[in-house]
Design an enzyme around this catalytic site. Structure first.
Site, short mmCIF file in Angstrom:
data_model
loop_
_atom_site.label_atom_id
_atom_site.label_comp_id
_atom_site.label_asym_id
_atom_site.label_seq_id
_atom_site.Cartn_x
_atom_site.Cartn_y
_atom_site.Cartn_z
N ARG A 1 -7.89 -0.21 -6.31
CA ARG A 1 -8.00 0.91 -5.37
C ARG A 1 -8.16 2.19 -6.20
O ARG A 1 -7.36 2.43 -7.11
CB ARG A 1 -6.78 1.00 -4.45
N ARG B 1 0.87 -1.18 0.00
CA ARG B 1 0.00 0.00 0.00
C ARG B 1 0.90 1.23 0.00
O ARG B 1 2.12 1.13 0.09
CB ARG B 1 -1.01 -0.01 1.17
N GLY B 2 0.26 2.40 -0.06
CA GLY B 2 1.03 3.63 -0.25
C GLY B 2 1.07 3.89 -1.75
O GLY B 2 1.35 2.97 -2.54
N ALA B 3 0.80 5.15 -2.14
CA ALA B 3 0.57 5.44 -3.55
C ALA B 3 1.71 4.96 -4.48
O ALA B 3 1.46 4.26 -5.46
CB ALA B 3 0.31 6.93 -3.73
N ASP C 1 -1.95 10.86 -2.01
CA ASP C 1 -2.42 9.82 -2.94
C ASP C 1 -2.82 10.39 -4.29
O ASP C 1 -2.75 9.70 -5.31
CB ASP C 1 -3.59 9.05 -2.32
N GLN D 1 -1.86 2.51 10.15
CA GLN D 1 -0.60 2.57 9.39
C GLN D 1 0.47 3.36 10.16
O GLN D 1 1.66 3.10 9.99
CB GLN D 1 -0.84 3.23 8.02
N LYS E 1 -4.46 10.11 3.46
CA LYS E 1 -5.16 9.27 4.42
C LYS E 1 -6.17 10.05 5.25
O LYS E 1 -5.90 11.19 5.67
CB LYS E 1 -4.13 8.59 5.32
#
Ligand code: MRU
Length: 365
Positions: free
Chosen positions: A110, A67-69, A257, A216, A268
């Site tokens: 996503r 995860r994470g852009a 993001d 996170q 987030k």
């Protein structure tokens, strides 16, 4: 033999977290797999997981194992290679149709991080170009995915170099969610500033919001910063405003993001509240992100699609029920911070400040 070797993933210097397994990496050559560090297990277990198919990759992104852009983008690029590999031998037109079909499938995992669509586009263009100029199209796609991985690590290091001077010597920094090495191929975006400042010998304290619902901040940011030897304090999200009021924080830095052409920034859930509190207490609020996180087709943040996730992420914590099992929940994964609350956006090409459409356009020239 030489040809196969050239398809091996290039070695990438991973900086502060080199002691841990890579966030994500291609292992092997043409018959390789995408290996990820399963972030749903951190910090309790260091578990790696191999994605052998596009479905494995889709699931890993959807479930936030990766995860994470920026990391989502690179993982999707490799997922596109995995999903089209069985069709390598079909004629060019049919193969390109497959590339587009698998890309469309990956785009559904996503919606908010624009890096996903950006990376898929880069690999698709490599395929289209190769069918025009000749050569092995699938191999060109794998090489394009490798190039994205190398580029991401270098871009993040440059973001850190561009913004490290913002870190207050002897002061405090607040961050939200995880925009670190675990969210990218290496270094991170927001945390890259901290890693580079730390490497330069600056002393400072990092405050980390736990970042409900999926934690996170607690599970990933606190873990990676302490692993790298930084000085860390974890707080509940609800404590961020009073921390900013207390005078112990001189810089807020977060990742992104998707950033619209005017600088409105999706990150987030909870980021917007932190930005409001930072403005109230005159504390600089910076976003750090690669240019691949900008969506210049969107004039403002109003057009950014916000992912809504399931109610059980709120009703349960670490698989334990913490609320009535049928209570309704509001669970957007991201919010949009208006550009006017952002002091500057740190990129690999320097800092856009003030945050205006003109300053952002300048970065792309
Ligand atoms: O839902 P996540 O964990 O993928 O959300 C991640 C974030 O919001 C990060 O801050 C953002 O992707 C920047 S990562 C360098």
């Amino acid at each position: 033999m030489t040809k196969t070797l050239s398809l091996q993933a290039p070695a990438i210097f991973r900086g502060p977290l080199s002691a841990l397994p890579a966030t994500l990496e291609w292992v092997g050559g043409a018959d390789g797999v995408l290996r990820i560090l399963d972030q749903t297990q951190l910090p309790l277990r260091i578990e790696i997981r191999d994605c052998r198919t596009v479905e494995d990759t889709w699931e890993a992104i959807r479930m936030l194992r990766v995860r994470g852009a920026p990391a989502i983008g690179v993982a999707a690029a490799y997922g596109l290679c995995l999903g089209t590999r069985p069709f390598r031998a079909v004629p060019a037109d049919a193969f390109l149709a497959k590339v587009r079909e698998v890309g469309a499938y990956l785009r559904t995992c996503r919606p908010t991080a624009v890096n996903l669509a950006w990376a898929l586009q880069r690999v698709t263009e490599a395929a289209e170009q190769c069918t025009r100029t000749g050569g092995n199209t699938w191999e060109a796609m794998l090489l394009a995915a490798h190039a994205l991985a190398v580029e991401d690590a270098e871009t993040c290091r440059l973001i850190g170099e561009a913004g490290a001077h913002l870190v207050p010597e002897g002061g405090g920094v607040l961050t939200h969610c995880n925009a670190g090495a675990l969210a990218t191929v290496a270094y991170g975006t927001a945390l890259a500033l901290l890693y580079i400042a730390h490497q330069r010998g600056l002393r400072f304290h990092v405050f980390v919001d736990e970042t409900r619902p999926l934690l996170q901040g607690a599970r990933l940011t606190a873990f990676e910063l302490t692993t790298a030897g930084l000085d860390v304090t974890l707080l509940c999200d609800g404590a961020a405003a009073s921390l900013l009021q207390s005078g112990r924080v001189q810089l807020v830095v977060v990742g992104a993001d998707r950033i619209a052409a005017n600088g409105d920034t999706a990150n987030k859930i909870g980021t917007y509240g932190v930005a409001l509190a930072a403005r109230r207490h005159d504390i600089p609020f910076y976003v750090a992100a690669p240019l691949s996180t900008f969506d210049r087709a969107l004039a403002s943040g109003a057009g950014i699609p916000i992912e809504e996730r399931g109610a059980d992420e709120i009703r349960r914590v670490l698989d334990q029920p913490v609320a009535p099992p049928t209570v309704q929940c509001y669970n957007p994964a991201f919010d949009v911070t208006p550009a006017e609350l952002i002091t500057g956006i740190v990129t690999q090409r320097g800092i856009a400040t003030p945050v205006t459409a003109e300053q952002i356009a300048r970065l792309f020239r």
